[in-house]
Design an enzyme around this catalytic site. Structure first.
Site, short mmCIF file in Angstrom:
data_model
loop_
_atom_site.label_atom_id
_atom_site.label_comp_id
_atom_site.label_asym_id
_atom_site.label_seq_id
_atom_site.Cartn_x
_atom_site.Cartn_y
_atom_site.Cartn_z
N GLY A 91 0.83 -1.20 0.00
CA GLY A 91 0.00 0.00 0.00
C GLY A 91 0.87 1.25 0.00
O GLY A 91 0.51 2.27 -0.59
N SER A 92 2.00 1.16 0.69
CA SER A 92 2.93 2.30 0.71
C SER A 92 3.44 2.58 -0.71
O SER A 92 3.52 3.75 -1.13
CB SER A 92 4.12 2.00 1.62
OG SER A 92 3.67 1.67 2.91
N ASP A 198 -7.34 0.88 4.17
CA ASP A 198 -8.09 0.28 5.28
C ASP A 198 -9.58 0.21 4.98
O ASP A 198 -10.37 -0.07 5.88
CB ASP A 198 -7.90 1.14 6.55
CG ASP A 198 -6.47 1.14 7.02
OD1 ASP A 198 -5.76 0.16 6.75
OD2 ASP A 198 -6.04 2.14 7.63
N SER A 219 -3.99 -1.58 0.04
CA SER A 219 -2.94 -2.44 0.62
C SER A 219 -3.48 -3.85 0.78
O SER A 219 -4.62 -4.02 1.23
CB SER A 219 -2.52 -1.91 1.99
OG SER A 219 -1.76 -2.90 2.67
N HIS A 224 -4.97 -6.49 6.29
CA HIS A 224 -6.05 -5.76 5.60
C HIS A 224 -7.21 -6.65 5.15
O HIS A 224 -7.20 -7.85 5.37
CB HIS A 224 -5.45 -4.93 4.46
CG HIS A 224 -4.73 -3.72 5.00
ND1 HIS A 224 -3.43 -3.43 4.74
CD2 HIS A 224 -5.16 -2.76 5.85
CE1 HIS A 224 -3.07 -2.33 5.39
NE2 HIS A 224 -4.11 -1.91 6.07
N ASN A 295 11.11 0.18 -9.04
CA ASN A 295 10.53 -1.12 -9.40
C ASN A 295 9.73 -1.57 -8.21
O ASN A 295 10.29 -1.95 -7.18
CB ASN A 295 11.62 -2.14 -9.74
CG ASN A 295 11.02 -3.52 -9.98
OD1 ASN A 295 9.80 -3.68 -9.97
ND2 ASN A 295 11.86 -4.51 -10.17
C1 LIG Z 1 -4.12 4.09 5.71
C2 LIG Z 1 -2.92 3.28 5.31
N1 LIG Z 1 -2.22 3.64 4.23
C3 LIG Z 1 -1.15 2.95 3.81
C4 LIG Z 1 -0.73 1.82 4.48
C5 LIG Z 1 0.48 1.09 4.00
O1 LIG Z 1 0.20 -0.18 3.50
P1 LIG Z 1 1.37 -1.28 3.42
O2 LIG Z 1 1.58 -1.80 4.79
O3 LIG Z 1 0.81 -2.33 2.49
O4 LIG Z 1 2.56 -0.61 2.87
C6 LIG Z 1 -1.42 1.40 5.61
C7 LIG Z 1 -0.94 0.20 6.33
O5 LIG Z 1 -1.50 -0.38 7.16
C8 LIG Z 1 -2.54 2.14 6.04
O6 LIG Z 1 -3.23 1.78 7.14
#
Ligand SMILES: Cc1ncc(COP(=O)(O)O)c(C=O)c1O
Length: 441
Positions: A91-92, A198, A219, A224, A295
């Site tokens: 998600g990041s 979320d 994510s 999740h 990447n």
């Molecule tokens: C609102 C929100 N954005 C982004 C992320 C990041 O997701 P990831 O852990 O897959 O990088 C999270 C992670 O829990 C999140 O709660």
């Protein structure tokens, strides 16, 4: 040849049958023992289908993003009704790609360094980080009490001549006030990114969260709504945004051919007969870089799991809502001590978790109750960063704050959340209720 394929098929089936057997064995004899078995705030929920899908994909040995990625994406787009999308490894990364794409020099109207982006101060770090990483200036506003979402009433005050975008998350699955946000964005021609990490399957005004803005991000981390272990996605309805997002995910390359594209001239039809700026005529489009990229692709094996998880999403959401309702009803009697979460009238949340804010008038502190729950094997979490500006890594960031951050600070000091995820059985939910009753008595 045929014989070999038949033999392979037979061995494969045997392996998959054994995988199902392993799952069954693991599932046997796992009783819930109140006070001993940990009640997690979230976790992966799967059965033999996910294990088989992943093993099957390993046996295909495609490894990199390929057919399973394509199948998952097709199904995900069909579920959301969005036009374009790409899978990423978290998600990041999805947020990084979405913000990066809005800053791409290949766009007609890109964001640039110093441009302002309105965003809530109550944040998960990687909703915010790509803004900073791209030289954008966050303008922080407070969240609403109880919904924990960006307070749309603050948008006008937060705006300046430099404002170019709004980036928000639907906190813990609770839909933000998207009609007000989109009206504001249309009025001032702003981009909107919905961090839907979320909030998969949550709806606002009958429409899925993630289908309002220019980009939505997801994510598929294990905690999740659906998971691939790690993973994510970026969706948009705009072809120009999609192309830049894809480019950023795939090393910054200009070409938008799919993996394994068979057309020797590429998807654009001009793989070897175009001049790109000062590059020589006919330079292979696959090796032309239009962006400074990354990447961020996931593996095909992850997507094989995602396909099975997506099938379960309706039942997962139902269970999340049910668990939330049961806990909420049981905690209503403690409203003098806790602020219970609220949703907007048009919202239909598929809750990620149940947040509780300990009121100032309560006879106990957040620390007291969190400690009690944890000691009794009930997992708790803070509401992410609370006020992100108070974290050491953010001490020197360039930013603006609009108005007070009173509710965001209240979250930092007094809020925590407990789980509602589909892996929680009725017995576990009952145990959580009884344990809180015990604490309150
Ligand atoms: C609102 C929100 N954005 C982004 C992320 C990041 O997701 P990831 O852990 O897959 O990088 C999270 C992670 O829990 C999140 O709660």
């Amino acid at each position: 040849m045929e014989e070999r394929m038949e033999a392979e098929q037979k061995f494969r089936q045997e392996i998959l049958d054994r995988v199902a057997r392993i799952y069954e064995l693991r599932e046997q004899d796992r009783p819930f023992v109140p006070g001993k078995t940990r009640v997690h705030y979230s976790g992966r929920v799967f059965d033999e289908k996910e294990m088989q899908a992943m093993v099957d994909s390993v046996l295909d040995f495609w490894l990199t993003l390929g057919p399973k990625g394509k199948e998952f994406l097709t199904q995900f787009l069909s579920y959301t009704g969005m036009r374009y999308g790409l899978v990423v490894n978290s998600g990041s990364s999805a947020n990084l790609v979405a913000v990066g794409a809005l800053c791409s020099p290949r766009l007609e109207n890109p964001l640039g360094p110093g441009d302002e982006v309105i965003t809530p101060a109550l944040a998960f770090p990687t909703t915010l980080n790509p803004l900073l990483q791209n030289g954008l200036v966050p303008v922080f506003v407070d969240v609403e009490e109880g919904t924990y979402n960006l307070d749309a009433g603050r948008l006008e005050d937060a705006r300046s001549d430099l404002t170019r975008a709004v980036v928000l998350a639907h906190t813990l699955g609770n839909p933000a006030q998207m009609d007000a946000v989109m009206d504001f964005a249309r009025r001032y021609d702003l981009y909107v990114i919905e961090d839907t990490c979320d909030a998969l399957d949550s709806r606002y005004d009958g429409k899925l969260c993630g289908t309002f803005g220019d980009f939505s991000t997801y994510s598929f981390y294990a905690a999740h709504h659906i998971t691939m272990g790690e993973g994510g996605a970026v969706l948009t309805n705009r072809l120009d945004l999609y192309r830049q997002a894809l480019s950023l995910r795939d090393w910054g390359r200009d070409c938008f051919c799919r993996t394994g594209e068979q057309n020797p001239n590429g998807a654009c039809g001009h793989r070897f007969d175009h001049t790109y700026e000062s590059l020589p005529y006919g330079y292979d489009h696959k090796y032309v870089y239009g962006n400074i990229g990354y990447n961020l692709k996931p593996l095909d094996i992850q997507c094989a799991m995602g396909i099975e998880q997506l099938k379960k999403l309706p039942s997962f959401s139902e269970k999340r809502k049910r668990n939330f309702r049961r806990l909420y009803r049981a905690l209503e009697k403690y409203q003098d001590s806790f602020l219970l979460p609220r949703s907007l009238p048009k919202a239909d949340p598929s809750w990620f978790a149940l947040p509780l804010t300990v009121r100032k008038e309560a006879a106990f502190s957040r620390r007291d109750i969190v400690r009690f729950l944890e000691e009794n094997q009930i997992e708790t979490r803070m509401l992410f960063a609370g006020n992100i500006l108070r974290h050491p890594g953010y001490r020197n960031i360039r930013h603006r704050v609009c108005g007070s951050l009173e509710h965001t600070d209240d979250v930092l000091l007094n809020t925590f959340f407990i789980g509602v995820y589909p892996g929680l059985s009725d017995a576990m939910i009952e145990y959580v209720i009884r344990t809180i009753d015990r604490f309150m008595s």
